[in-house]
Write an enzyme that holds these catalytic residues in place. Structure first.
Site, PDB file in Angstrom:
ATOM      1  N   HIS A   1     -39.558 -34.265  33.090  1.00  0.00           N
ATOM      2  CA  HIS A   1     -39.005 -35.137  31.888  1.00  0.00           C
ATOM      3  C   HIS A   1     -39.837 -35.266  30.709  1.00  0.00           C
ATOM      4  O   HIS A   1     -39.409 -35.481  29.622  1.00  0.00           O
ATOM      5  CB  HIS A   1     -38.616 -36.557  32.589  1.00  0.00           C
ATOM      6  CG  HIS A   1     -37.646 -36.481  33.799  1.00  0.00           C
ATOM      7  ND1 HIS A   1     -36.498 -35.828  33.640  1.00  0.00           N
ATOM      8  CD2 HIS A   1     -37.571 -37.137  34.868  1.00  0.00           C
ATOM      9  CE1 HIS A   1     -35.908 -36.122  34.675  1.00  0.00           C
ATOM     10  NE2 HIS A   1     -36.733 -36.943  35.692  1.00  0.00           N
TER      11      HIS A   1
ATOM     12  N   ASP B   1     -34.779 -30.710  41.558  1.00  0.00           N
ATOM     13  CA  ASP B   1     -35.179 -32.300  41.720  1.00  0.00           C
ATOM     14  C   ASP B   1     -33.735 -32.819  41.444  1.00  0.00           C
ATOM     15  O   ASP B   1     -32.994 -32.097  40.501  1.00  0.00           O
ATOM     16  CB  ASP B   1     -36.029 -32.538  40.569  1.00  0.00           C
ATOM     17  CG  ASP B   1     -36.377 -34.170  40.583  1.00  0.00           C
ATOM     18  OD1 ASP B   1     -37.506 -34.538  41.063  1.00  0.00           O
ATOM     19  OD2 ASP B   1     -35.658 -34.807  40.225  1.00  0.00           O
TER      20      ASP B   1
ATOM     21  N   HIS C   1     -32.830 -34.989  39.545  1.00  0.00           N
ATOM     22  CA  HIS C   1     -32.631 -35.352  38.024  1.00  0.00           C
ATOM     23  C   HIS C   1     -32.725 -34.314  37.240  1.00  0.00           C
ATOM     24  O   HIS C   1     -33.660 -33.259  37.538  1.00  0.00           O
ATOM     25  CB  HIS C   1     -33.719 -36.492  37.482  1.00  0.00           C
ATOM     26  CG  HIS C   1     -33.587 -37.624  38.408  1.00  0.00           C
ATOM     27  ND1 HIS C   1     -34.266 -37.820  39.723  1.00  0.00           N
ATOM     28  CD2 HIS C   1     -32.603 -38.582  38.375  1.00  0.00           C
ATOM     29  CE1 HIS C   1     -34.232 -39.102  40.135  1.00  0.00           C
ATOM     30  NE2 HIS C   1     -33.247 -39.535  39.429  1.00  0.00           N
TER      31      HIS C   1
ATOM     32  N   ASP D   1     -36.295 -35.980  45.764  1.00  0.00           N
ATOM     33  CA  ASP D   1     -35.283 -37.272  45.721  1.00  0.00           C
ATOM     34  C   ASP D   1     -33.806 -36.615  45.813  1.00  0.00           C
ATOM     35  O   ASP D   1     -32.773 -37.479  45.799  1.00  0.00           O
ATOM     36  CB  ASP D   1     -35.379 -37.786  44.392  1.00  0.00           C
ATOM     37  CG  ASP D   1     -35.537 -36.785  43.220  1.00  0.00           C
ATOM     38  OD1 ASP D   1     -35.333 -35.375  43.196  1.00  0.00           O
ATOM     39  OD2 ASP D   1     -35.813 -37.302  42.122  1.00  0.00           O
TER      40      ASP D   1
HETATM   41 ZN   LIG Z   1     -36.180 -36.689  40.097  1.00  0.00          ZN
END
Ligand SMILES: [Zn+2]
Length: 341
Positions: free
Chosen positions: A166, A203, A205, A278
Protein backbone atom coordinates in the site's frame (compact mmCIF):
# COMPACT_ATOMS: atom_id res chain seq x y z
CA UNK A 1 -2.06 -5.04 50.94
CA UNK A 2 -1.34 -1.46 49.90
CA UNK A 3 2.26 -2.32 49.02
CA UNK A 4 1.07 -5.21 46.85
CA UNK A 5 -1.09 -2.77 44.85
CA UNK A 6 1.83 -0.37 44.59
CA UNK A 7 3.99 -3.13 43.15
CA UNK A 8 1.29 -4.01 40.64
CA UNK A 9 1.41 -0.44 39.39
CA UNK A 10 5.17 0.07 39.64
CA UNK A 11 6.36 -3.10 37.92
CA UNK A 12 4.82 -2.31 34.51
CA UNK A 13 5.91 1.34 34.80
CA UNK A 14 9.50 0.35 35.62
CA UNK A 15 9.39 -2.27 32.90
CA UNK A 16 8.29 0.37 30.42
CA UNK A 17 11.09 2.70 31.51
CA UNK A 18 13.63 -0.11 31.19
CA UNK A 19 12.35 -0.92 27.70
CA UNK A 20 12.66 2.75 26.86
CA UNK A 21 16.35 2.98 27.72
CA UNK A 22 17.27 -0.45 26.37
CA UNK A 23 17.95 -0.49 22.65
CA UNK A 24 15.78 -2.92 20.62
CA UNK A 25 17.51 -6.08 19.37
CA UNK A 26 19.71 -5.57 16.34
CA UNK A 27 20.59 -9.07 15.16
CA UNK A 28 23.77 -9.25 13.11
CA UNK A 29 23.36 -9.60 9.36
CA UNK A 30 24.07 -13.02 7.86
CA UNK A 31 24.22 -14.00 4.15
CA UNK A 32 22.30 -17.25 4.60
CA UNK A 33 22.60 -20.45 2.59
CA UNK A 34 20.68 -21.73 -0.41
CA UNK A 35 18.36 -24.65 0.37
CA UNK A 36 18.14 -27.87 -1.66
CA UNK A 37 16.44 -27.24 -4.98
CA UNK A 38 17.35 -23.55 -4.99
CA UNK A 39 15.76 -21.23 -2.45
CA UNK A 40 16.90 -18.54 -0.05
CA UNK A 41 14.76 -17.50 2.94
CA UNK A 42 15.23 -14.04 4.49
CA UNK A 43 14.24 -13.19 8.05
CA UNK A 44 15.39 -11.29 11.13
CA UNK A 45 14.24 -11.18 14.73
CA UNK A 46 14.57 -7.43 14.19
CA UNK A 47 11.46 -7.49 11.93
CA UNK A 48 9.34 -7.23 15.04
CA UNK A 49 8.01 -3.74 15.74
CA UNK A 50 8.18 -3.16 19.47
CA UNK A 51 6.93 0.14 20.76
CA UNK A 52 5.76 -0.11 24.36
CA UNK A 53 2.62 -1.99 23.34
CA UNK A 54 1.41 0.55 20.76
CA UNK A 55 2.01 -2.02 18.03
CA UNK A 56 -0.76 -4.15 19.53
CA UNK A 57 -3.33 -1.48 18.69
CA UNK A 58 -3.21 -2.59 15.04
CA UNK A 59 -4.44 -6.09 14.13
CA UNK A 60 -1.24 -6.73 12.14
CA UNK A 61 0.40 -9.90 13.46
CA UNK A 62 3.92 -8.66 14.27
CA UNK A 63 4.96 -12.08 15.58
CA UNK A 64 4.14 -13.90 12.31
CA UNK A 65 7.65 -13.92 10.75
CA UNK A 66 9.21 -15.32 13.93
CA UNK A 67 6.62 -18.08 14.27
CA UNK A 68 7.10 -19.16 10.66
CA UNK A 69 10.89 -19.15 11.04
CA UNK A 70 10.56 -21.32 14.15
CA UNK A 71 8.25 -23.72 12.31
CA UNK A 72 10.77 -24.16 9.47
CA UNK A 73 13.55 -24.98 11.95
CA UNK A 74 11.33 -27.33 13.99
CA UNK A 75 10.30 -29.18 10.84
CA UNK A 76 13.97 -29.72 10.00
CA UNK A 77 13.64 -27.77 6.75
CA UNK A 78 16.14 -25.11 7.79
CA UNK A 79 18.93 -24.47 10.26
CA UNK A 80 19.40 -21.08 11.87
CA UNK A 81 22.49 -20.47 9.72
CA UNK A 82 20.43 -20.94 6.55
CA UNK A 83 18.40 -17.75 7.01
CA UNK A 84 19.59 -14.65 5.19
CA UNK A 85 19.41 -12.18 8.07
CA UNK A 86 18.58 -8.69 6.97
CA UNK A 87 20.14 -5.51 8.27
CA UNK A 88 18.38 -2.20 7.54
CA UNK A 89 18.01 -1.25 3.88
CA UNK A 90 20.46 1.29 2.43
CA UNK A 91 18.82 4.74 2.91
CA UNK A 92 20.09 5.92 -0.50
CA UNK A 93 18.15 3.07 -2.13
CA UNK A 94 15.01 4.10 -0.22
CA UNK A 95 15.50 7.70 -1.36
CA UNK A 96 15.82 6.63 -4.99
CA UNK A 97 12.41 4.95 -4.80
CA UNK A 98 10.42 7.14 -2.39
CA UNK A 99 9.98 10.91 -2.40
CA UNK A 100 12.77 12.24 -0.08
CA UNK A 101 10.34 14.78 1.45
CA UNK A 102 7.99 11.92 2.37
CA UNK A 103 10.86 9.97 3.94
CA UNK A 104 11.84 13.02 6.01
CA UNK A 105 8.22 13.52 7.10
CA UNK A 106 8.11 10.04 8.65
CA UNK A 107 9.79 11.48 11.75
CA UNK A 108 6.55 13.36 12.50
CA UNK A 109 4.03 11.34 14.53
CA UNK A 110 1.14 12.61 12.36
CA UNK A 111 2.54 11.12 9.12
CA UNK A 112 3.57 7.93 10.88
CA UNK A 113 0.11 7.60 12.46
CA UNK A 114 -1.50 7.80 9.00
CA UNK A 115 0.83 5.17 7.58
CA UNK A 116 0.40 2.76 10.49
CA UNK A 117 -3.26 3.48 11.29
CA UNK A 118 -2.27 3.74 14.94
CA UNK A 119 -2.24 7.02 16.88
CA UNK A 120 1.45 7.65 17.58
CA UNK A 121 1.64 10.12 20.51
CA UNK A 122 3.40 13.39 19.71
CA UNK A 123 5.50 13.42 22.88
CA UNK A 124 7.52 10.32 21.95
CA UNK A 125 11.17 10.99 21.06
CA UNK A 126 11.83 10.94 17.31
CA UNK A 127 14.97 8.85 17.72
CA UNK A 128 13.01 6.13 19.53
CA UNK A 129 10.29 6.18 16.86
CA UNK A 130 12.89 5.79 14.15
CA UNK A 131 14.73 2.97 15.90
CA UNK A 132 11.77 1.00 17.20
CA UNK A 133 9.08 1.54 14.60
CA UNK A 134 10.75 2.43 11.31
CA UNK A 135 13.87 0.29 11.89
CA UNK A 136 11.97 -3.03 11.79
CA UNK A 137 10.22 -1.95 8.57
CA UNK A 138 13.57 -1.06 7.01
CA UNK A 139 14.87 -4.53 7.96
CA UNK A 140 11.87 -6.16 6.29
CA UNK A 141 12.50 -4.07 3.17
CA UNK A 142 16.10 -5.27 3.13
CA UNK A 143 14.79 -8.82 3.62
CA UNK A 144 12.92 -8.42 0.35
CA UNK A 145 16.10 -7.18 -1.35
CA UNK A 146 18.06 -10.20 -0.04
CA UNK A 147 15.28 -12.59 -1.06
CA UNK A 148 15.11 -10.98 -4.53
CA UNK A 149 18.85 -11.50 -4.89
CA UNK A 150 18.38 -15.09 -3.70
CA UNK A 151 15.65 -15.61 -6.29
CA UNK A 152 17.93 -14.46 -9.08
CA UNK A 153 20.80 -16.62 -7.84
CA UNK A 154 18.86 -19.80 -6.99
CA UNK A 155 15.31 -19.58 -8.39
CA UNK A 156 13.17 -18.83 -5.33
CA UNK A 157 13.56 -16.12 -2.68
CA UNK A 158 11.16 -15.93 0.25
CA UNK A 159 11.02 -13.06 2.73
CA UNK A 160 9.20 -14.02 5.94
CA UNK A 161 7.88 -10.45 6.02
CA UNK A 162 7.55 -7.52 3.63
CA UNK A 163 4.81 -7.15 1.03
CA UNK A 164 4.07 -3.52 2.01
CA UNK A 165 2.08 -3.00 -1.15
CA UNK A 166 0.00 0.00 0.00
CA UNK A 167 2.99 2.35 0.39
CA UNK A 168 3.03 4.82 -2.50
CA UNK A 169 5.99 6.97 -3.65
CA UNK A 170 5.04 9.89 -1.37
CA UNK A 171 2.46 8.39 0.98
CA UNK A 172 2.13 5.56 3.45
CA UNK A 173 -1.11 3.94 4.56
CA UNK A 174 -2.57 0.56 5.43
CA UNK A 175 0.33 -0.35 7.80
CA UNK A 176 2.76 0.19 4.91
CA UNK A 177 5.51 2.79 5.28
CA UNK A 178 8.05 1.77 2.62
CA UNK A 179 7.15 -0.23 -0.50
CA UNK A 180 9.58 -3.15 -0.46
CA UNK A 181 8.25 -4.44 -3.80
CA UNK A 182 9.39 -1.22 -5.51
CA UNK A 183 12.65 -1.13 -3.53
CA UNK A 184 13.51 -4.75 -4.38
CA UNK A 185 12.77 -4.19 -8.08
CA UNK A 186 14.92 -1.02 -8.08
CA UNK A 187 17.77 -2.93 -6.42
CA UNK A 188 17.54 -5.76 -8.96
CA UNK A 189 17.50 -3.28 -11.86
CA UNK A 190 20.70 -1.75 -10.45
CA UNK A 191 22.19 -5.21 -10.30
CA UNK A 192 21.47 -5.82 -13.99
CA UNK A 193 17.96 -7.29 -14.17
CA UNK A 194 16.50 -6.61 -17.61
CA UNK A 195 13.14 -7.48 -19.14
CA UNK A 196 9.59 -7.46 -17.81
CA UNK A 197 8.86 -7.78 -14.10
CA UNK A 198 5.49 -9.30 -13.23
CA UNK A 199 3.95 -8.36 -9.86
CA UNK A 200 1.23 -10.80 -8.82
CA UNK A 201 -0.60 -9.45 -5.79
CA UNK A 202 -3.00 -11.97 -4.26
CA UNK A 203 -3.40 -10.21 -0.91
CA UNK A 204 -7.09 -9.57 -0.12
CA UNK A 205 -6.50 -5.82 -0.56
CA UNK A 206 -5.59 -4.11 -3.81
CA UNK A 207 -1.89 -3.38 -4.27
CA UNK A 208 -2.50 0.33 -4.85
CA UNK A 209 1.02 1.37 -3.79
CA UNK A 210 2.75 -0.99 -6.22
CA UNK A 211 0.34 0.15 -8.95
CA UNK A 212 1.28 3.78 -8.20
CA UNK A 213 5.01 3.09 -8.53
CA UNK A 214 4.75 1.39 -11.91
CA UNK A 215 1.77 3.14 -13.57
CA UNK A 216 4.12 4.83 -16.06
CA UNK A 217 6.64 1.98 -16.33
CA UNK A 218 6.02 -0.33 -19.32
CA UNK A 219 8.66 -2.78 -18.04
CA UNK A 220 6.66 -3.72 -14.93
CA UNK A 221 3.25 -5.41 -15.18
CA UNK A 222 1.36 -4.88 -11.92
CA UNK A 223 -1.49 -7.34 -11.40
CA UNK A 224 -3.77 -7.49 -8.37
CA UNK A 225 -6.57 -9.85 -7.31
CA UNK A 226 -8.51 -8.53 -4.34
CA UNK A 227 -11.83 -8.41 -2.62
CA UNK A 228 -14.23 -5.87 -4.15
CA UNK A 229 -15.27 -2.84 -2.11
CA UNK A 230 -12.78 -2.91 0.78
CA UNK A 231 -9.61 -0.90 1.60
CA UNK A 232 -8.00 0.92 -0.19
CA UNK A 233 -10.58 3.45 -1.31
CA UNK A 234 -10.30 5.13 -3.74
CA UNK A 235 -8.12 2.74 -5.71
CA UNK A 236 -5.45 3.39 -8.29
CA UNK A 237 -5.68 1.38 -11.52
CA UNK A 238 -2.98 -1.18 -12.28
CA UNK A 239 -2.14 -3.11 -15.45
CA UNK A 240 -4.68 -5.76 -14.44
CA UNK A 241 -7.15 -5.61 -11.57
CA UNK A 242 -9.46 -8.48 -10.72
CA UNK A 243 -12.22 -8.02 -8.15
CA UNK A 244 -13.20 -11.05 -6.10
CA UNK A 245 -16.59 -11.52 -4.42
CA UNK A 246 -16.80 -11.86 -0.63
CA UNK A 247 -16.84 -15.48 0.50
CA UNK A 248 -15.14 -16.87 -2.63
CA UNK A 249 -14.06 -20.48 -2.05
CA UNK A 250 -10.78 -22.22 -2.83
CA UNK A 251 -11.70 -23.72 -6.19
CA UNK A 252 -13.31 -20.54 -7.54
CA UNK A 253 -10.35 -18.45 -6.36
CA UNK A 254 -7.86 -20.82 -8.01
CA UNK A 255 -9.87 -20.77 -11.26
CA UNK A 256 -9.83 -16.95 -11.31
CA UNK A 257 -6.09 -16.96 -10.53
CA UNK A 258 -5.38 -19.31 -13.46
CA UNK A 259 -7.52 -17.18 -15.80
CA UNK A 260 -5.78 -13.97 -14.70
CA UNK A 261 -2.36 -15.53 -15.35
CA UNK A 262 -3.42 -16.20 -18.95
CA UNK A 263 -3.85 -12.44 -19.39
CA UNK A 264 -0.44 -11.63 -17.85
CA UNK A 265 2.89 -11.44 -19.74
CA UNK A 266 3.95 -15.05 -20.40
CA UNK A 267 7.69 -14.47 -20.51
CA UNK A 268 8.63 -12.19 -17.60
CA UNK A 269 12.23 -11.96 -16.42
CA UNK A 270 11.24 -11.83 -12.75
CA UNK A 271 8.05 -12.48 -10.73
CA UNK A 272 7.10 -10.94 -7.38
CA UNK A 273 4.25 -12.61 -5.48
CA UNK A 274 2.66 -10.45 -2.77
CA UNK A 275 1.05 -13.41 -1.03
CA UNK A 276 -1.07 -12.05 1.82
CA UNK A 277 -2.83 -14.49 4.10
CA UNK A 278 -5.81 -12.18 4.62
CA UNK A 279 -7.57 -14.22 1.91
CA UNK A 280 -8.34 -16.76 4.66
CA UNK A 281 -11.95 -17.08 5.80
CA UNK A 282 -11.11 -16.15 9.41
CA UNK A 283 -9.43 -12.85 8.57
CA UNK A 284 -10.99 -9.88 10.42
CA UNK A 285 -10.07 -7.25 7.79
CA UNK A 286 -11.44 -9.04 4.71
CA UNK A 287 -14.17 -11.57 3.99
CA UNK A 288 -12.84 -13.90 1.31
CA UNK A 289 -13.38 -17.58 2.02
CA UNK A 290 -10.11 -19.43 1.48
CA UNK A 291 -9.02 -22.34 3.66
CA UNK A 292 -5.34 -22.84 4.64
CA UNK A 293 -5.22 -25.62 2.00
CA UNK A 294 -6.47 -23.14 -0.61
CA UNK A 295 -3.77 -20.66 0.38
CA UNK A 296 -1.10 -23.35 -0.01
CA UNK A 297 -2.49 -24.25 -3.47
CA UNK A 298 -2.46 -20.56 -4.47
CA UNK A 299 1.21 -20.20 -3.54
CA UNK A 300 2.18 -23.49 -5.22
CA UNK A 301 0.35 -22.41 -8.39
CA UNK A 302 2.46 -19.25 -8.64
CA UNK A 303 5.65 -21.16 -7.80
CA UNK A 304 4.95 -23.81 -10.48
CA UNK A 305 4.03 -21.16 -13.06
CA UNK A 306 7.37 -19.42 -12.50
CA UNK A 307 9.42 -22.62 -12.35
CA UNK A 308 7.92 -24.00 -15.54
CA UNK A 309 9.24 -20.89 -17.28
CA UNK A 310 12.55 -20.81 -15.42
CA UNK A 311 11.70 -17.37 -14.01
CA UNK A 312 13.04 -16.26 -10.58
CA UNK A 313 10.27 -15.81 -8.01
CA UNK A 314 10.30 -13.44 -5.04
CA UNK A 315 7.64 -14.47 -2.49
CA UNK A 316 6.51 -11.93 0.14
CA UNK A 317 4.15 -12.66 3.04
CA UNK A 318 2.25 -9.32 3.19
CA UNK A 319 -1.00 -8.96 5.18
CA UNK A 320 -2.85 -11.50 7.31
CA UNK A 321 -4.59 -10.79 10.57
CA UNK A 322 -6.60 -13.88 11.50
CA UNK A 323 -5.89 -16.69 13.98
CA UNK A 324 -4.87 -19.18 11.27
CA UNK A 325 -2.70 -16.73 9.30
CA UNK A 326 0.78 -17.62 10.58
CA UNK A 327 0.16 -21.37 10.55
CA UNK A 328 -1.26 -21.31 7.02
CA UNK A 329 1.70 -19.34 5.69
CA UNK A 330 4.13 -21.60 7.56
CA UNK A 331 2.54 -24.57 5.78
CA UNK A 332 2.71 -22.72 2.48
CA UNK A 333 6.44 -21.97 2.83
CA UNK A 334 6.99 -25.59 3.90
CA UNK A 335 5.10 -26.80 0.80
CA UNK A 336 7.04 -24.51 -1.50
CA UNK A 337 10.39 -25.68 -0.11
CA UNK A 338 9.11 -29.28 -0.34
CA UNK A 339 8.20 -28.73 -3.99
CA UNK A 340 11.82 -27.85 -4.76
CA UNK A 341 13.34 -30.87 -3.08
ZN1 LIG B 1 -4.20 -7.09 2.87
Amino acid sequence: MKSAWLLLVLIPVLGGLLAFVQPPPRPAAQPGRALPGGALVAFSKGYRVSFYGLERLHPFDIGKPGRIARHLVEQGLMEKQDFAIADEVDPTLLARVHDPAYLASLSTPKVLSEALEVAVPGFLPKAALDRRVLGPFRRQVQGSVLAARGARAHGLGINLGGGFHHARPAMGHGFCVYNDVAVAIAAMREEGLEGTVLIVDTDAHQGDGSHAFFAQDPTVFSLSLHQAGIFPQPRLPGDLDQDLPAGINDSDFLAVLAAVFERAPQDPAFVVHVAGSDVLADDPLASLGLTPEGLVERDLFVLRWARQRGVPLLHLLAGGYGPSSAQAQARSVEAMLGELR
